[in-house]
Design a protein around this motif. Structure first.
Motif, PDB file in Angstrom:
ATOM      1  N   ILE A 195      29.558  59.777  74.214  1.00 31.77           N
ATOM      2  CA  ILE A 195      28.290  59.134  74.617  1.00 31.77           C
ATOM      3  C   ILE A 195      27.108  59.771  73.888  1.00 31.77           C
ATOM      4  O   ILE A 195      26.177  59.084  73.457  1.00 31.77           O
ATOM      5  CB  ILE A 195      28.119  59.245  76.138  1.00 31.77           C
ATOM      6  CG1 ILE A 195      29.181  58.403  76.850  1.00 31.77           C
ATOM      7  CG2 ILE A 195      26.732  58.800  76.572  1.00 31.77           C
ATOM      8  CD1 ILE A 195      29.160  58.547  78.361  1.00 31.77           C
TER       9      ILE A 195
ATOM     10  N   GLU B  78      28.789  53.073  83.755  1.00 26.81           N
ATOM     11  CA  GLU B  78      29.599  51.875  83.560  1.00 26.81           C
ATOM     12  C   GLU B  78      30.906  52.134  82.828  1.00 26.81           C
ATOM     13  O   GLU B  78      31.786  51.257  82.811  1.00 26.81           O
ATOM     14  CB  GLU B  78      28.781  50.825  82.794  1.00 26.81           C
ATOM     15  CG  GLU B  78      27.521  50.380  83.536  1.00 26.81           C
ATOM     16  CD  GLU B  78      26.676  49.431  82.707  1.00 26.81           C
ATOM     17  OE1 GLU B  78      27.048  49.202  81.526  1.00 26.81           O
ATOM     18  OE2 GLU B  78      25.661  48.926  83.227  1.00 26.81           O
ATOM     19  N   THR B  79      31.079  53.295  82.155  1.00 28.32           N
ATOM     20  CA  THR B  79      32.290  53.567  81.374  1.00 28.32           C
ATOM     21  C   THR B  79      32.842  54.937  81.726  1.00 28.32           C
ATOM     22  O   THR B  79      32.180  55.747  82.385  1.00 28.32           O
ATOM     23  CB  THR B  79      31.992  53.500  79.867  1.00 28.32           C
ATOM     24  OG1 THR B  79      31.154  54.617  79.516  1.00 28.32           O
ATOM     25  CG2 THR B  79      31.288  52.200  79.502  1.00 28.32           C
ATOM     26  N   ASP B  80      34.052  55.207  81.232  1.00 30.31           N
ATOM     27  CA  ASP B  80      34.690  56.516  81.394  1.00 30.31           C
ATOM     28  C   ASP B  80      34.716  57.270  80.078  1.00 30.31           C
ATOM     29  O   ASP B  80      35.535  58.186  79.875  1.00 30.31           O
ATOM     30  CB  ASP B  80      36.126  56.329  81.909  1.00 30.31           C
ATOM     31  CG  ASP B  80      36.142  55.749  83.318  1.00 30.31           C
ATOM     32  OD1 ASP B  80      35.173  56.009  84.067  1.00 30.31           O
ATOM     33  OD2 ASP B  80      37.103  55.031  83.659  1.00 30.31           O
ATOM     34  N   LYS B  81      33.852  56.914  79.141  1.00 30.44           N
ATOM     35  CA  LYS B  81      33.832  57.584  77.846  1.00 30.44           C
ATOM     36  C   LYS B  81      33.493  59.056  78.024  1.00 30.44           C
ATOM     37  O   LYS B  81      32.696  59.415  78.905  1.00 30.44           O
ATOM     38  CB  LYS B  81      32.794  56.931  76.930  1.00 30.44           C
ATOM     39  CG  LYS B  81      33.126  55.506  76.538  1.00 30.44           C
ATOM     40  CD  LYS B  81      32.048  54.947  75.608  1.00 30.44           C
ATOM     41  CE  LYS B  81      32.363  53.513  75.189  1.00 30.44           C
ATOM     42  NZ  LYS B  81      31.321  52.969  74.280  1.00 30.44           N
TER      43      LYS B  81
ATOM     44  N   LEU C 233      25.773  54.331  80.222  1.00 29.73           N
ATOM     45  CA  LEU C 233      27.152  54.456  79.757  1.00 29.73           C
ATOM     46  C   LEU C 233      27.984  55.304  80.714  1.00 29.73           C
ATOM     47  O   LEU C 233      29.162  55.018  80.955  1.00 29.73           O
ATOM     48  CB  LEU C 233      27.171  55.059  78.347  1.00 29.73           C
ATOM     49  CG  LEU C 233      26.620  54.155  77.240  1.00 29.73           C
ATOM     50  CD1 LEU C 233      26.542  54.920  75.926  1.00 29.73           C
ATOM     51  CD2 LEU C 233      27.478  52.904  77.075  1.00 29.73           C
TER      52      LEU C 233
END
Length: 739
Positions: free
Chosen positions: A708, A700-703, A697
């Motif tokens: 997370i 692949e993401t900017d969370k 995560l």
């Protein structure tokens, strides 16, 4: 001349021993002396090495502490690194003053420079230059990446690109809590070595300091002097600094030490040579004095052997061969007779004994009686019986006693049987035909009942062995005989009686008339074998009851040893048929168990002994078959649970208790299945799944990391942070920065 030759031989027989002994003593003395010197040198070098380590630690630690103290307490130094505050020129001047004070306080310091990250400059030698233009820029970049705070190994430092590099060791300290810059302190290796050299005499001793990577700090490049070669001296002691991690090695230079040792060696060598010459003179004197009686003996032998000497039977002047040949001729006939008699009598008796009992050679009455008389064997009457004496638990007997002790005990068993027979007014002839069995022919007197004599004689023999030796014997006795054919039949009957030792037990006398007639029911045995094998195939717990019933039937049937072996072969055949229809893993398991079973069937003595040997094999077989059946069911269950974990790792309530309730299985047993089938614990598997998903995560993401953390099943961010750091090695935030 013969006399001179003998004298030389006698003299040369003494001298080698003398030279060997004196050489060994001389060598041992020199070795002891050198070892003593070595020990003293070792102690001195250990003390020197400890002092060098202490000096290095104290000197470098003092610099480290002083630099750290200035960084924490000196406001001028803090002002220099503080961005956008104060007068930059004044701050630089004050920072240079701090550097100069440190160099004055510690003469070992070669140079100090300050690195500021917010404006990318270096303050060195009172000048401010950009980091990229500074000759030590590569070292600064490396130190910034690894945030080093320890002393480095040897390296070359250039304050200006126009100057030659100076060998130094460097201390790097980050400035401020957020590492706004670096304070870099360089200590010159030449000054450091100069300080240490004052502690010892380089003419006798060497001192090497090895850096954290094993490199030698003083070398030709570092100090301007030639490095110590590989043959310059032996390392006597080595200490490792707990502060810097450097190793200090000390030892002695070979040149003067060897010269010192050789001075003493030459003195003792001269003394040893003098002692050797004195010893040689003494041996010559003793040899001449002792030669006179030997000369007289040689003269007497020459007189006696004049005839043989005139025939040229030996070389002139070789008196040793002459003496040997003469004496050999004088004793030849007597020696040949004694040797023949001693070597052949025992073997002749044994071969004749076997021929009588086994019938390999035909004798009439006159021939075998004449042979017995020739061999000094007893001829007391016209009735005999054959007995077989077997050592019980022969494997244990061979393991407990050495081969010589075994031979001695067997001799005792044979001799005691003859003595007991003589006490009963008769005689016995006993021979060890096999390793574990003693065969004996016992003469029976005409005036006593043969059966009464047999019972008393062999019972007394058996009891004596049990009371006086650490072993027991079983005796099988054949029928009485009055001719040679009857004697051979008695031999077979005695061996047959011994076959019932397996059923009747050990440490007893078994008369042929007392040997029971077998009354086994083959149908019942086959029925029990079939039930036992079927129970084993189905992993039925009743298999052990059928096993006990089988051996109880064997014991009650009073079978001979061969019949018991035939019964066990029937059991093996049933197993072969039953396992032929099972899967390959069961067949391989049976093949391994059969190999163990056959090895255990090779050496047993009683039914109880055989039962214990077989029971261990069948118990292991039953347990392994049960394990195979259980593992097949458990494997599919544990794979199903693992798939559930991979799909529901984000559930914060996921635990062993949660899974045990969902899949209806005991938590402790579930934990054991994870360890046995997957190879890792449940908690380790769950954490691995969650952390791998978190890494994915973040890639692949900017969370946010907090989001997370909750998504992968951690409601508490601290728990997620701790677990992530344990698995990956860095915190989640640092990991994202690296990405």
């Amino acid at each position: 001349m013969m006399n001179a030759s003998w004298f030389r031989r006698l003299l040369l027989s003494y001298l080698p021993v003398f030279f060997i002994v004196t050489s060994i003593l001389f060598f041992l003395f020199i070795q002891a002396f050198n070892e003593q010197n070595r020990r003293e040198a070792l102690k001195a070098n250990e003390f020197l090495a400890s002092q060098v380590v202490q000096y290095l630690d104290n000197s470098l630690r003092s610099i480290d502490y002083k630099v750290l103290r200035e960084m924490l307490t000196n406001q001028n130094l803090k002002n220099y690194f503080a961005p956008g505050l104060g007068n930059p020129v004044l701050d630089a001047i004050q920072a240079v003053d701090v550097i100069d004070e440190l160099k004055i306080d510690f003469p070992l310091i070669h140079s100090i420079y300050l690195v500021r990250y917010h404006d990318g400059t270096v303050l060195s030698n009172g000048k401010t230059v950009p980091i990229d233009a500074f000759p030590d820029a590569a070292f600064i970049e490396e130190s910034r990446k690894r945030n080093a705070q320890k002393w480095t190994g040897a390296r070359n430092f250039q304050a200006f690109s126009s100057e030659a590099g100076v060998p130094v060791v460097t201390l790097v300290r980050p400035m401020g809590a957020d590492a706004d810059g670096l304070v870099v302190v360089n200590v010159g290796l030449a000054s450091l070595k100069s300080s240490i050299t004052r502690m010892y005499d380089p003419g006798y001793t060497f001192v090497d300091v090895l850096g954290p990577s094993g490199e030698r700090l003083w070398n030709e490049a570092a100090t301007g002097e030639a490095s110590r070669g590989s043959g310059a001296g032996e390392i006597f002691s080595e200490f490792t600094s707990s502060y810097t991690g450097w190793k200090v090695q000390t030892g002695l230079n070979n040149g003067k030490v060897v010269k010192f040792a050789l001075q003493f060696y030459n003195v003792w060598f001269a003394v040893a040579i003098a002692v050797v010459f004195i010893g040689v003179a003494w041996v010559v004197y003793v040899t001449r004095r002792n030669y006179k009686p030997i000369e007289q003996i040689v003269t007497l032998i020459e007189t006696f052997a004049t005839q043989k000497k005139s025939n040229g039977g030996q070389a002139q002047g070789n008196e040793l061969r002459f003496i040997h040949t003469t004496l050999e001729g004088m004793m030849q006939q007597t020696k040949q007779y004694q040797q023949q008699y001693a070597d052949n009598l025992i073997l002749q008796k044994k071969y004749f004994f076997q021929e009588l009992l086994e019938g390999t050679k035909r004798y009439d009455e006159a021939e075998w009686k004449a042979e017995m008389k020739k061999l000094n064997l007893p001829v007391l009457g016209d009735r005999w019986t054959v007995a077989v004496v077997e050592i019980d638990r022969y494997r244990k007997f061979t393991e407990e006693y050495h081969r010589q002790d075994q031979s001695l005990l067997k001799f005792i068993l044979s001799s005691v049987l003859q003595e007991v027979a003589q006490q009963e007014g008769t005689d016995a002839w006993a021979e060890w035909i096999s390793d574990r069995r003693l065969y004996a022919i016992v003469w029976l007197s005409d005036d006593r009942e043969a059966e009464e004599l047999e019972k008393k004689l062999f019972a007394s023999y058996k009891d004596w062995v049990e009371q006086n030796l650490n072993l027991t014997v079983t005796v099988g006795v054949g029928l009485a005989a009055s001719d040679l054919e009857g004697l051979r039949f008695s031999f077979k009957e005695a061996a047959y009686a011994m076959e019932f030792k397996a059923a009747l037990g050990m440490n007893r006398v078994i008369l042929r008339d007392d040997a029971p007639e077998p009354h086994n029911d083959l149908f019942e045995l086959l029925k029990t074998i079939s039930l036992f094998v079927q129970a084993m195939r189905l992993s039925d717990e009743e298999w052990e009851a059928h096993f006990d019933r089988l051996f109880r039937q064997i014991a009650e049937s009073v079978l001979s040893r061969q019949e018991i072996v035939n019964t066990m072969q029937l059991l093996v055949q049933h197993y072969e048929r039953e396992f032929a229809d099972l899967s390959r893993e069961y067949q391989e398991l049976w093949a391994e168990s059969l190999d163990r079973l056959l090895r255990r069937l090779e050496d047993w003595e009683t039914v109880d002994d055989l039962r214990e040997r077989c029971l261990d094999v069948f118990r292991d077989l039953a347990e392994q078959m049960q394990t195979i059946r259980q593992s097949k069911g458990h494997r599919s269950l544990i794979l199903q649970i693992r798939k559930y974990i991979e799909e529901n790792y984000g559930n914060p309530d996921l635990s062993l208790n949660y899974l045990s309730d969902k899949f209806d299985i005991n938590p402790k047993y579930l934990s054991k299945l994870f360890k046995d089938e997957i190879g890792e614990k449940f908690l380790d598997l769950l954490i691995s799944q969650r952390i791998e998903k978190a890494k994915q995560l973040m890639q692949e993401t900017d969370k946010p990391i907090q989001e997370i953390s909750e998504e992968v099943g951690y409601t508490n961010y601290n728990s997620f942070n701790r677990a992530f750091k344990n698995v990956v090695g860095v915190s989640p935030s640092d990991y994202r920065k690296q990405l």
